[in-house]
Motif scaffolding. Structure first.
Motif, PDB file in Angstrom:
ATOM      1  N   GLN A 128       0.872  -1.334   0.049  1.00 58.66           N
ATOM      2  CA  GLN A 128       0.046  -0.016  -0.056  1.00 58.66           C
ATOM      3  C   GLN A 128       0.720   1.249  -0.112  1.00 58.66           C
ATOM      4  N   LYS A 129       1.933   1.475   0.847  1.00 62.96           N
ATOM      5  CA  LYS A 129       2.810   2.304   0.993  1.00 62.96           C
ATOM      6  C   LYS A 129       3.614   2.490  -0.525  1.00 62.96           C
ATOM      7  N   ALA A 130       4.034   1.390  -1.076  1.00 64.72           N
ATOM      8  CA  ALA A 130       4.667   1.459  -2.217  1.00 64.72           C
ATOM      9  C   ALA A 130       3.773   2.190  -3.412  1.00 64.72           C
ATOM     10  N   LEU A 131       2.486   1.736  -3.497  1.00 60.65           N
ATOM     11  CA  LEU A 131       1.787   2.146  -4.518  1.00 60.65           C
ATOM     12  C   LEU A 131       1.252   3.703  -4.292  1.00 60.65           C
ATOM     13  N   THR A 132       0.911   4.065  -3.009  1.00 61.49           N
ATOM     14  CA  THR A 132       0.834   5.362  -2.822  1.00 61.49           C
ATOM     15  C   THR A 132       2.089   6.417  -3.294  1.00 61.49           C
ATOM     16  N   LYS A 133       3.507   5.907  -2.921  1.00 57.54           N
ATOM     17  CA  LYS A 133       4.534   6.403  -3.140  1.00 57.54           C
ATOM     18  C   LYS A 133       4.799   6.522  -4.707  1.00 57.54           C
ATOM     19  N   ALA A 134       4.308   5.661  -5.455  1.00 59.33           N
ATOM     20  CA  ALA A 134       4.711   5.437  -6.876  1.00 59.33           C
ATOM     21  C   ALA A 134       3.791   6.644  -7.730  1.00 59.33           C
ATOM     22  N   VAL A 135       2.344   6.712  -7.078  1.00 58.81           N
ATOM     23  CA  VAL A 135       1.676   8.065  -7.672  1.00 58.81           C
ATOM     24  C   VAL A 135       2.095   9.233  -7.207  1.00 58.81           C
ATOM     25  N   GLU A 136       2.596   9.492  -6.035  1.00 54.77           N
ATOM     26  CA  GLU A 136       3.359  10.654  -5.459  1.00 54.77           C
ATOM     27  C   GLU A 136       4.441  11.040  -6.360  1.00 54.77           C
ATOM     28  N   ASP A 137       5.350   9.930  -6.637  1.00 55.55           N
ATOM     29  CA  ASP A 137       6.635  10.407  -7.499  1.00 55.55           C
ATOM     30  C   ASP A 137       6.541  10.403  -8.954  1.00 55.55           C
ATOM     31  N   GLN A 138       5.576   9.728  -9.506  1.00 58.82           N
ATOM     32  CA  GLN A 138       5.337   9.867 -10.981  1.00 58.82           C
ATOM     33  C   GLN A 138       4.449  10.864 -11.402  1.00 58.82           C
ATOM     34  N   MET A 139       3.403  11.152 -10.506  1.00 60.87           N
ATOM     35  CA  MET A 139       2.353  11.964 -10.734  1.00 60.87           C
ATOM     36  C   MET A 139       2.148  13.504 -10.063  1.00 60.87           C
ATOM     37  N   GLU A 140       1.811  13.300  -8.862  1.00 62.05           N
ATOM     38  CA  GLU A 140       1.705  14.405  -8.070  1.00 62.05           C
ATOM     39  C   GLU A 140       2.900  15.404  -7.939  1.00 62.05           C
ATOM     40  N   ALA A 141       3.997  14.912  -7.840  1.00 62.66           N
ATOM     41  CA  ALA A 141       5.250  15.584  -7.947  1.00 62.66           C
ATOM     42  C   ALA A 141       5.234  16.582  -8.994  1.00 62.66           C
ATOM     43  N   LYS A 142       4.754  16.298  -9.892  1.00 68.64           N
ATOM     44  CA  LYS A 142       4.760  16.899 -11.309  1.00 68.64           C
ATOM     45  C   LYS A 142       3.654  17.773 -11.701  1.00 68.64           C
ATOM     46  N   LEU A 143       2.649  17.707 -10.604  1.00 71.28           N
ATOM     47  CA  LEU A 143       1.594  18.570 -10.827  1.00 71.28           C
ATOM     48  C   LEU A 143       1.579  19.780  -9.616  1.00 71.28           C
ATOM     49  N   ASP A 144       1.064  21.049 -10.208  1.00 74.21           N
ATOM     50  CA  ASP A 144       0.847  22.075  -9.302  1.00 74.21           C
ATOM     51  C   ASP A 144      -0.464  22.453  -9.290  1.00 74.21           C
ATOM     52  N   ARG A 145      -1.225  21.622  -8.234  1.00 73.87           N
ATOM     53  CA  ARG A 145      -2.743  21.490  -8.074  1.00 73.87           C
ATOM     54  C   ARG A 145      -3.264  22.904  -7.665  1.00 73.87           C
ATOM     55  N   LYS A 146      -2.556  23.614  -6.975  1.00 75.19           N
ATOM     56  CA  LYS A 146      -3.248  24.631  -6.228  1.00 75.19           C
ATOM     57  C   LYS A 146      -2.898  25.869  -7.457  1.00 75.19           C
ATOM     58  N   GLY A 147      -1.832  26.001  -7.964  1.00 76.19           N
ATOM     59  CA  GLY A 147      -1.305  27.101  -8.776  1.00 76.19           C
ATOM     60  C   GLY A 147      -1.646  26.940 -10.336  1.00 76.19           C
ATOM     61  N   ASP A 148      -2.315  25.576 -10.680  1.00 78.18           N
ATOM     62  CA  ASP A 148      -2.459  25.357 -12.029  1.00 78.18           C
ATOM     63  C   ASP A 148      -3.767  24.911 -12.442  1.00 78.18           C
ATOM     64  N   LYS A 149      -4.803  25.427 -12.922  1.00 81.38           N
ATOM     65  CA  LYS A 149      -6.140  24.756 -13.039  1.00 81.38           C
ATOM     66  C   LYS A 149      -6.190  23.669 -13.964  1.00 81.38           C
ATOM     67  N   ARG A 150      -5.307  23.575 -14.713  1.00 78.69           N
ATOM     68  CA  ARG A 150      -5.162  22.371 -15.715  1.00 78.69           C
ATOM     69  C   ARG A 150      -4.675  21.208 -14.761  1.00 78.69           C
ATOM     70  N   ASP A 151      -3.693  21.241 -14.037  1.00 74.71           N
ATOM     71  CA  ASP A 151      -3.250  20.189 -13.136  1.00 74.71           C
ATOM     72  C   ASP A 151      -4.154  19.680 -12.225  1.00 74.71           C
ATOM     73  N   ALA A 152      -4.791  20.734 -11.791  1.00 73.37           N
ATOM     74  CA  ALA A 152      -6.125  20.224 -10.691  1.00 73.37           C
ATOM     75  C   ALA A 152      -6.861  19.278 -11.440  1.00 73.37           C
ATOM     76  N   THR A 153      -7.148  19.039 -12.522  1.00 77.92           N
ATOM     77  CA  THR A 153      -8.052  18.303 -13.205  1.00 77.92           C
ATOM     78  C   THR A 153      -7.643  16.659 -13.332  1.00 77.92           C
ATOM     79  N   VAL A 154      -6.045  16.584 -13.063  1.00 73.55           N
ATOM     80  CA  VAL A 154      -5.751  15.335 -13.068  1.00 73.55           C
ATOM     81  C   VAL A 154      -6.000  14.352 -11.850  1.00 73.55           C
ATOM     82  N   GLN A 155      -6.550  13.085 -11.947  1.00 68.53           N
ATOM     83  CA  GLN A 155      -6.781  12.213 -10.884  1.00 68.53           C
ATOM     84  C   GLN A 155      -6.262  10.978 -11.278  1.00 68.53           C
ATOM     85  N   ALA A 156      -5.772  10.043 -10.484  1.00 70.48           N
ATOM     86  CA  ALA A 156      -5.107   8.861 -10.486  1.00 70.48           C
ATOM     87  C   ALA A 156      -6.172   7.667  -9.687  1.00 70.48           C
ATOM     88  N   GLY A 157      -6.231   6.644 -10.155  1.00 73.74           N
ATOM     89  CA  GLY A 157      -6.831   5.399  -9.609  1.00 73.74           C
ATOM     90  C   GLY A 157      -6.106   4.017  -9.693  1.00 73.74           C
TER      91      GLY A 157
END
Length: 765
Positions: A321-350
């Protein structure tokens, strides 16, 4: 006849007369009436005895409510539910019209009756004795007694106690006191006990500010809280609760509690989306919600779960579970600016990860956090799986021993025409899908068509097999049916709704050599009063081992030399990429011999009201399945397998039947050169003028429900391959997927030029 014979005949007749007279005397009306009266007296005496012996007990509602404990598979506590969400409010704080909605819904004779409904109670007892399910016909007083003094057991003893206590309560308490108790102790869903908690949960207002329309919805909700919750209801559930809402208001008019003119102007008050409870932050809320949904599928009602007292152990592996959460954070969340960029705020992962040999869900990623994004992306079914459905088409072709239009058996070596926009042959529904970037490949084997995800090949293949047969195979593998799943050639491009949970289950069945593997997150569930028997996640052989293993063989080529090369690692792997129409979803679903994981990226408006494109969000250009989803999959799988694995697939596949590729001018790309295998350079965005002209405008969508239960909306092959909700996760809008077969179909997400897609995005406007 002699005198002796005549005498004997007279004697026999006399005996018959005496015998008949004895029977008549035994069953005389006096005896029957006396017996009946005796039984009535005995029953009355028994009721009187019960009446005097059964006291009105102390209220047990609060005492019965306990916390639930949720644990990881290793026994470590994952979460504890908090105190019961209840706040008692006096009847004077509830608008009179809102009070009347509950009486109109449940018990119009409430103010006149003696607290019981003998006819309804008798029917309920008979239903219980004959095993026909829950009783019906209880008055408000009886339901209040059941909620406040007793429990939810479906037994004759409990029903008789309810009857006696209801009579006593009706004698001892004022009607308004009983009504207030009923409204404040009933369960409304969403973890809400009582009208104040329900008003906040559904409309974000206090009970005293509820409108009559909102009150009618809450009153209607009590009949089936989970089924009627608008956020998670199926199409049928929404229809039923709307009908009951109208029934409540019509009864109010009939009883002269509501003016008919005001009634005519009322509109159905759609409730607000639910929010996760405090303490359910991060992935915890998604895991708890998935466990609760599975318990409901195992026969435990939502009300029983919310009442508490459960110790629920999940199959979730804490490390994975920790490995999956970290993989999403490293490969996606770290590359997004959810608060400062409206387009980044549209990306969801599952994502959902399953052990194919046991069916255990060992890791799940539902989104950025359950308190910020309540809907679990791991179980929502409102996005198209796109080309991750193509292996299902291939599995059906192999399982049904299908042949091409010219009677050649379909195998991995069968040659098809990979020309872009090639019209399918043999179908009553015209269909001519465009390949990715409108590339024409000419004659190609099924293996290469799988590696490159060639739309024109799979569109023809589904016609060769038969869309109906393909759909049956999909359902056998574990996908879920829905209204947006017409049996047409466009289905080959994955235009139905599906969740990462669904796709992980279908691919786990393939990984498990064709044995049905149902994802299961609950390991055990124990209560002081009962233990739930968890159904075996491993079922029967749904497709042959040869068919399943041949599909696995085909998908190893996707990872080794096709659109899924970003998933390559220190393990043997098979998988498939997919990108839906208008780039609204991007997928990589893959597996090793030990682990199956489905990863999806979804474009969603920040407020959750509709789907949007992923283009120019996580990377420049399209967010393809072979890019970020494959990279998340690779990092997670590497970590989950402790760096890698030497275990190989144990495949039983038939000997290949080679076909000679013809040498024709069509081998050359008709509009553009066939792309090379994936490299590390992201694609630049297309100019809007270069995009196919048939794309419709962006539809507006309502958020789906959850697990599972959303399905699709049949557009009869029109441009939008929609999903309208089940699920287990309901939506009401459209997801553009396929055309009606007369023009180009979906883009399938095989942009081989994409890998991590993190470089240079165009400047934001």
């Amino acid at each position: 006849m002699g005198r002796a014979d005549a005498r004997r005949a007279r004697q026999r007749g006399a005996r018959r007369v005496e015998s008949g007279g004895g029977i008549r005397r035994f069953f005389s009306w006096r005896r029957v009436l006396g017996t009946f009266l005796g039984l009535c007296l005995a029953l009355m005496a028994a009721v009187l005895v019960i009446y005097w012996l059964v006291p009105v007990p102390e209220a047990n509602a609060k005492a019965e409510m306990q916390s639930n404990v949720y644990k990881f598979g290793n026994g470590k506590v994952l979460a504890r539910t908090g105190e019961i969400n209840r706040e008692i409010v006096g009847l004077e704080k509830i608008p009179d019209e809102v009070q009347k909605t509950f009486i109109a819904a449940e018990n119009k004779s409430f103010y006149q009756d003696s607290g019981i409904d003998l006819k309804g109670t008798t029917r309920g007892v008979l239903n219980t004795l004959t095993g026909k399910g829950k009783q019906g016909g209880s008055t408000i007083t009886q339901q209040y007694v059941k909620n406040y003094y007793l429990n939810q057991d479906q037994t004759v003893t409990r029903k008789l106690k309810e009857l006696v206590i209801s009579i006593k309560v009706d004698q001892q308490k004022e009607k308004n006191e009983i009504l207030a108790g009923y409204i404040n102790t009933s369960y409304y869903g969403r973890g809400a006990y009582g009208i104040q908690a329900a008003a906040q949960a559904y409309y974000r207002v206090d009970a005293q500010k509820l409108t009559v329309a909102q009150g009618a919805y809450l009153a209607a909700l009590l009949q089936a809280p989970n089924q009627y919750d608008w956020a998670v209801a199926s199409g049928t559930g929404k229809q039923l609760v709307t009908e009951r809402w109208n029934y409540v208001l019509d009864n109010m008019v009939e009883e002269k509690w509501l003016d008919s003119a005001k009634r005519a102007g009322l509109k159905f008050p759609v409730p607000k989306a639910p929010k996760a409870a405090p303490g359910m932050e991060g992935q915890t809320g998604y895991l708890v919600a998935a466990a609760n949904k599975e318990l409901e599928r195992q026969g435990v009602s939502e009300k029983d779960i919310e009442a508490g007292g459960w110790t629920i152990t999940l199959n979730i592996d804490e490390k994975k579970q920790k490995a999956l959460t970290k993989a999403v954070e490293d490969q996606m969340e770290a590359k997004l600016d959810r608060k400062g960029d409206k387009r980044d705020a549209t990306v969801q992962a599952g994502a959902t990860s399953v052990d194919p040999k046991t069916g255990h869900v060992v890791a799940l990623y539902g989104g950025a956090g359950a308190t910020e994004h309540w809907l679990s992306n791991a179980t929502r079914r409102d996005y198209q799986p796109a080309s991750t459905f193509k292996p299902v088409v291939l599995a059906s072709a192999l399982e049904n021993e299908s042949v091409t239009q010219d009677d050649r058996p379909i195998t991995l070596d069968t040659i098809y025409d990979g020309t872009s926009k090639r019209p399918v042959e043999g179908s009553d529904v015209p269909f001519a899908p465009e390949n990715e970037d409108d590339v024409s490949y000419g004659p190609v084997t099924v293996q290469k068509a799988t590696n490159k995800s060639i739309n024109s090949v799979y569109a023809q293949m589904i016609v060769d097999v038969g869309p109906g047969k393909v759909k049956k195979t999909a359902l056998d593998l574990g996908m879920k049916d829905g209204a947006g799943w017409p049996e047409q050639p466009a289905m080959s491009l994955g235009t139905m709704g599906a969740s990462p949970w669904d796709m992980a289950g279908a691919y786990a069945t393939l990984d498990n050599h064709g044995k049905k593997t149902t994802p299961t997150i609950v390991k055990s569930a124990e209560h002081r009063d009962r233990t739930v028997e968890i159904a075996d996640p491993i079922g029967a052989q749904v497709i042959s081992r040869e068919a399943a293993d041949s599909v696995t063989e085909a998908m190893t080529g996707v990872v080794d030399s096709g659109s899924g090369r970003n998933a390559l690692g220190e393990y043997h792997a098979a998988g498939k990429t997919g990108t839906s129409e208008n780039n609204r979803s991007a997928w990589f679903v893959g597996y090793t011999p030990e682990l199956v994981t489905a990863v999806g990226l979804f474009g969603e408006k920040p407020d959750g009201t509709g789907q949007v494109t992923l283009t120019d969000t996580i990377n420049e250009g399209r967010a393809n399945g072979g890019g970020v989803p494959a990279l998340i999959w690779k990092q997670y799988t590497t970590g989950a397998l402790d760096g890698g694995s030497d275990k190989e697939f144990d495949l039983e596949i038939p000997e290949p039947v080679q076909e000679q590729l013809p040498s024709t001018p069509s081998d050359e790309a008709s509009k553009s050169k066939e792309p090379d295998d994936p490299d590390d350079k992201p694609k630049k965005p297309k100019d809007p003028a270069d995009r196919p002209p048939h794309k419709p405008d962006e539809p507006t969508r309502t958020p789906p429900s959850d697990p599972g239960d959303s399905s699709g909306n049949d557009t009869e092959g029109a441009d939008e391959g929609t999903t309208d909700g089940t699920t287990e996760g309901t939506t009401d809008g459209t997801t553009e997927g396929t055309t009606d077969g007369t023009t180009e179909g979906t883009t399938d997400g095989t942009t081989e030029g994409t890998t991590d897609g993190t470089a240079g995005r165009p400047p934001r406007p």
